[in-house]
Each structure stands twice: as structure tokens, then as C-alpha cells.
Write an enzyme that holds these catalytic residues in place. Structure first.
Site, PDB file in Angstrom:
ATOM      1  N   LYS A 165       0.818  -1.215   0.000  1.00 35.51           N
ATOM      2  CA  LYS A 165       0.000   0.000   0.000  1.00 35.51           C
ATOM      3  C   LYS A 165       0.849   1.261   0.000  1.00 35.51           C
ATOM      4  CE  LYS A 165      -4.438  -1.537   1.659  1.00 35.51           C
ATOM      5  NZ  LYS A 165      -5.497  -1.472   2.670  1.00 35.51           N
TER       6      LYS A 165
ATOM      7  N   LYS B 200      -4.890  -9.201  -6.811  1.00 34.43           N
ATOM      8  CA  LYS B 200      -6.089  -9.346  -5.972  1.00 34.43           C
ATOM      9  C   LYS B 200      -7.225  -8.448  -6.469  1.00 34.43           C
ATOM     10  CE  LYS B 200      -6.190  -7.359  -1.878  1.00 34.43           C
ATOM     11  NZ  LYS B 200      -5.870  -6.930  -0.517  1.00 34.43           N
TER      12      LYS B 200
ATOM     13  N   LYS C  34     -10.801  -2.804  -4.182  1.00 32.75           N
ATOM     14  CA  LYS C  34     -11.608  -1.582  -4.304  1.00 32.75           C
ATOM     15  C   LYS C  34     -10.812  -0.466  -4.935  1.00 32.75           C
ATOM     16  CE  LYS C  34     -13.144  -2.478   0.383  1.00 32.75           C
ATOM     17  NZ  LYS C  34     -13.094  -2.078   1.773  1.00 32.75           N
TER      18      LYS C  34
HETATM   19  P1  TYM Z   1     -10.887  -4.879   3.892  1.00 34.24           P
HETATM   20  O1  TYM Z   1     -11.880  -3.803   4.154  1.00 34.24           O
HETATM   21  O2  TYM Z   1      -9.778  -4.604   2.954  1.00 34.24           O
HETATM   22  O3  TYM Z   1     -11.634  -6.168   3.375  1.00 34.24           O
HETATM   23  C1  TYM Z   1     -12.752  -6.716   4.049  1.00 34.24           C
HETATM   24  C2  TYM Z   1     -12.703  -8.223   3.993  1.00 34.24           C
HETATM   25  O4  TYM Z   1     -12.713  -8.649   2.637  1.00 34.24           O
HETATM   26  C3  TYM Z   1     -11.625  -9.542   2.407  1.00 34.24           C
HETATM   27  N1  TYM Z   1     -11.141  -9.349   1.015  1.00 34.24           N
HETATM   28  C4  TYM Z   1     -10.926 -10.347   0.159  1.00 34.24           C
HETATM   29  N2  TYM Z   1     -11.054 -11.679   0.294  1.00 34.24           N
HETATM   30  C5  TYM Z   1     -10.758 -12.439  -0.778  1.00 34.24           C
HETATM   31  N3  TYM Z   1     -10.345 -11.929  -1.976  1.00 34.24           N
HETATM   32  C6  TYM Z   1     -10.211 -10.599  -2.159  1.00 34.24           C
HETATM   33  N4  TYM Z   1      -9.828 -10.108  -3.351  1.00 34.24           N
HETATM   34  C7  TYM Z   1     -10.491  -9.732  -1.061  1.00 34.24           C
HETATM   35  N5  TYM Z   1     -10.457  -8.391  -0.881  1.00 34.24           N
HETATM   36  C8  TYM Z   1     -10.852  -8.180   0.388  1.00 34.24           C
HETATM   37  C9  TYM Z   1     -10.559  -9.139   3.412  1.00 34.24           C
HETATM   38  O5  TYM Z   1      -9.677 -10.201   3.660  1.00 34.24           O
HETATM   39  C10 TYM Z   1     -11.406  -8.786   4.612  1.00 34.24           C
HETATM   40  O6  TYM Z   1     -11.714  -9.948   5.367  1.00 34.24           O
HETATM   41  N6  TYM Z   1      -7.930  -4.775   7.949  1.00 34.24           N
HETATM   42  C11 TYM Z   1      -9.163  -5.284   7.422  1.00 34.24           C
HETATM   43  C12 TYM Z   1     -10.378  -4.859   8.210  1.00 34.24           C
HETATM   44  C13 TYM Z   1     -10.294  -5.062   9.670  1.00 34.24           C
HETATM   45  C14 TYM Z   1     -10.510  -6.288  10.361  1.00 34.24           C
HETATM   46  C15 TYM Z   1     -10.371  -5.963  11.730  1.00 34.24           C
HETATM   47  C16 TYM Z   1     -10.792  -7.591   9.940  1.00 34.24           C
HETATM   48  C17 TYM Z   1     -10.052  -4.121  10.596  1.00 34.24           C
HETATM   49  N7  TYM Z   1     -10.101  -4.653  11.841  1.00 34.24           N
HETATM   50  C18 TYM Z   1     -10.516  -6.952  12.694  1.00 34.24           C
HETATM   51  C19 TYM Z   1     -10.938  -8.561  10.913  1.00 34.24           C
HETATM   52  C20 TYM Z   1     -10.790  -8.236  12.277  1.00 34.24           C
HETATM   53  C21 TYM Z   1      -9.359  -4.755   6.000  1.00 34.24           C
HETATM   54  O7  TYM Z   1      -8.799  -3.768   5.633  1.00 34.24           O
HETATM   55  O8  TYM Z   1     -10.298  -5.428   5.271  1.00 34.24           O
END
Ligand code: TYM
Length: 333
Positions: free
Chosen positions: A114, A198, A201
Site C-alpha cells: 500500500k 487481488k 476496491k
Molecule cells: P478490507 O476492508 O480490505 O476487506 C474486508 C474483507 O474482505 C476480504 N477481502 C478479500 N477476500 C478475498 N479476496 C479478495 N480479493 C479480497 N479483498 C478483500 C478481506 O480479507 C477482509 O476480510 N484490515 C481489514 C479490516 C479489519 C478487520 C479488523 C478484519 C479491521 N479490523 C478486525 C478482521 C478483524 C481490512 O482492511 O479489510
């Protein structure tokens, strides 16, 4: 015994099929098991690690809640809240940042991706983001965290932080060491344009992903244009390692239909790619358009969505502030 589930999604817009198949689909399944206690958090503090437009952020917070509900999470039976409204998250993140080691954070691959080439210009928040994630999880005595494969490393860090805190203060099991719940066969959904990247967004091309707000025509069009290769449909799983785009599309189909890879390969072996794409579009439309319609409907009623967030934050605050009190005692504040 039931599980204590916590997971989060960033309100950064364009929630997509990767978020759904990698995480939200599993949230729904876990939330339907009456033995589990589930907390789903809109992680707005995580979102501001990169710059956000305030109006868009506010809209995206509501859209994320709407997506949870439209996908099948019942807000009456589960806690849905936004992170910024429970101040214990920020406070615990600071305390845990005094437990986590620089060396641990320096290994985080997502920061490297990132931040890109110009690390000096990345925010400190982007660097320490996994510590905030650990705070989210550990405040609620979470036993299991459903996430996509890209969050695996962050979850391992949460486990290390929990264990170091427990050791440093000699408080066995004070922080529960959380287990990740990551789909086994297909946990990383890739871009429709590049099977090695991947689905994300932040990717500029909207053609690279199926958004959860896409309508039928958009879905059909994106699948029609999705990258494949010149070979026919595979006849065995071994072929897939060298065909990332095909593997991804088969994975999406398998995840949506709950068939395994081999079953999907058998179903389409020898057929034309266009036949497969037609079937894939059909299952996507069947699964995603009802969600998309429901999101749009829910977004009409922002008072309802705000009320869910308010109720959720009151419930979450009760749990988190009690844990915070104990943290203060342990530390000597
Ligand atoms: P975020 O917002 O990027 O994504 C949310 C969830 O979607 C999953 N994800 C994917 N899974 C499979 N293939 C993909 N291409 C893909 N893109 C996104 C992510 O793995 C995630 O589960 N840091 C985390 C959010 C967070 C969190 C937490 C998660 C903050 N605190 C505590 C669990 C527990 C994040 O940025 O997810």
C-alpha cells in the site's frame, strides 16, 4: 460451544465480490448459528489511514452497513457498529502499539504494497494499522476472526501481540489468542483483468471487479470481458496452476455454488469458454443482484442505518469499556 466472532470491513466504497466471497459470505453463515456471538465492525478508523473525502466516507459507512444487512446479517441478533464510535479501539491501539515491536510491523507485506515506493510519505496510521486491528479483535475476547487470505498476516500479528501482553504482565489468557477463519480452497479472489492481482476496491478499472451494487447487465458485461486464455476449458485441476485467470473464474463459480473445484471442472470439461461464462454470469446474477437491489433500498433510509449503528455502538461500547478498565488495572494506570 459457540464462537465469539469479530470481523471488520473498511468503508472505502466499491465493496466487491472479493469482500463477499472472502469474508461477508462467511459472516452470514456464522451469524446464522445461534451458538455464536457475532460482532461486525465498519472500520472507519482504518479507512482514514489514507485520505478520505468526509461526505463520501459518511456515505460509505452507511453503504457498508447496508451491505452487511442486504447480504443476510440480522442487525437484531448481531452487533453492527462503527469503530470510531467506540473510543476503546483507539485507546487500546495506543497501548498495544507499546507492546508490538517495530520488527514485527516491518514484516507486514500489505504496508509495503500500500505504501508503494514512497514509504516516507505514507501515514504513520497506515504503518501501525495492524495494531489497531489487533485492538479491535482483542477487546472483545474474540475466539474466531473470519477474513480473506490477505488478512492472514495481520491476524498472526494480533496473536503475537496478545501473547506478548499476557506474558509481559503475567496475566495468562487475559487476551484470548484469536483463530483465523479463512476459506480453505479459494480464499483470495483475483482481478477479472489479471489473475495474479487481488480483486480490490482501489483498482482504477471498474472492469476488474464485480461490485456488490452492480446490476444484471453490468455483471454480464464484466464476465463477458473477463480475461481468459486461448485454451479450452480445463479437464483437470493440475492445469490451473499455469492458468491464473481461469482458476479464478472457476473458483468464483465454485464458491458461489458450493461445488468443489473438481466438480466444476468435470461439469465444464470439453465445453466452450462462452458456455462456462454464461453459467457463471447466471449464478452471479442470481446471487448478487438481490443483494444489490436490497443495498439500494436500504440506502434510501439513512435514519434506519444510523439507528443500527447507534444501537450497535452502545452494545459494543459496554463490552469494550469493561475490557479497557481491566487493561488499565493490569498496566498500573
Ligand atoms: P478490507 O476492508 O480490505 O476487506 C474486508 C474483507 O474482505 C476480504 N477481502 C478479500 N477476500 C478475498 N479476496 C479478495 N480479493 C479480497 N479483498 C478483500 C478481506 O480479507 C477482509 O476480510 N484490515 C481489514 C479490516 C479489519 C478487520 C479488523 C478484519 C479491521 N479490523 C478486525 C478482521 C478483524 C481490512 O482492511 O479489510
Amino acid at each position: 460451544m459457540g464462537k465469539k466472532i469479530f470481523s471488520g470491513v473498511q468503508p472505502t466504497g466499491n465493496l466487491h465480490l472479493g469482500n463477499y466471497l472472502g469474508a461477508i459470505k462467511n459472516f452470514v453463515k456464522l451469524s446464522k448459528d445461534k451458538n455464536n456471538e457475532c460482532i461486525f465492525c465498519v472500520v472507519d478508523l482504518h479507512a482514514i489511514t489514507v485520505s478520505q473525502d468526509p461526505k463520501e466516507l459518511r456515505d460509505n459507512i452507511r453503504e457498508t452497513v447496508a451491505t452487511f444487512i442486504a447480504s443476510g446479517i440480522d442487525p437484531e441478533k448481531n452487533i453492527i457498529f462503527s469503530q470510531s464510535k467506540v473510543s476503546a479501539h483507539s485507546e487500546a491501539a495506543w497501548i498495544l502499539s507499546c507492546i508490538a515491536r517495530m520488527g514485527w510491523l516491518n514484516r507486514m507485506t500489505q504496508f509495503k504494497e500500500k505504501a508503494g515506493k514512497d514509504k516516507e510519505k505514507a501515514s504513520i496510521g497506515l504503518y501501525s494499522y495492524p495494531v489497531l486491528m489487533a485492538a479491535d479483535i482483542l477487546l472483545y475476547d474474540t475466539s474466531h476472526v473470519p477474513v480473506g487470505d490477505d488478512q492472514k498476516q495481520h491476524l498472526e500479528l494480533s496473536r503475537d501481540i496478545a501473547q506478548k501482553f499476557n506474558n509481559d504482565f503475567n496475566v495468562d489468557d487475559f487476551f484470548k489468542v484469536p483463530e483465523p477463519l479463512i476459506q480453505k480452497e479459494f480464499s483470495r479472489i483475483m482481478s477479472l483483468k489479471d489473475g495474479l492481482k487481488k480483486m480490490s476496491k482501489s483498482e482504477i478499472s471498474d472492469q476488474s471487479r464485480v461490485n456488490l451494487t452492480d446490476d444484471k447487465d453490468q455483471i454480464i458485461n464484466k464476465i463477458k470481458k473477463a480475461k481468459t486464455d486461448a485454451l479450452p476449458m480445463p479437464s483437470s485441476g493440475e492445469e490451473l496452476s499455469k492458468r491464473p485467470e481461469v482458476k479464478n473464474l472457476i473458483g468464483i463459480y465454485s464458491s458461489l455454488t458450493d461445488l468443489n473445484f473438481d466438480e466444476v471442472i468435470k461439469e465444464f470439461s470439453g465445453k466452450n469458454f462462452s458456455d462456462f461464462k454464461e453459467s457463471l454470469s447466471q449464478v452471479l446474477v442470481d446471487k448478487i443482484t438481490p443483494i444489490s437491489v436490497e443495498i439500494k433500498k436500504l440506502l434510501q433510509d439513512s435514519n434506519y442505518l444510523d439507528k443500527i449503528l447507534l444501537d450497535g455502538s452502545e452494545k459494543a461500547d459496554k463490552i469494550a469499556s469493561q475490557k479497557m478498565k481491566k487493561i488499565h488495572e493490569i498496566i498500573g494506570f
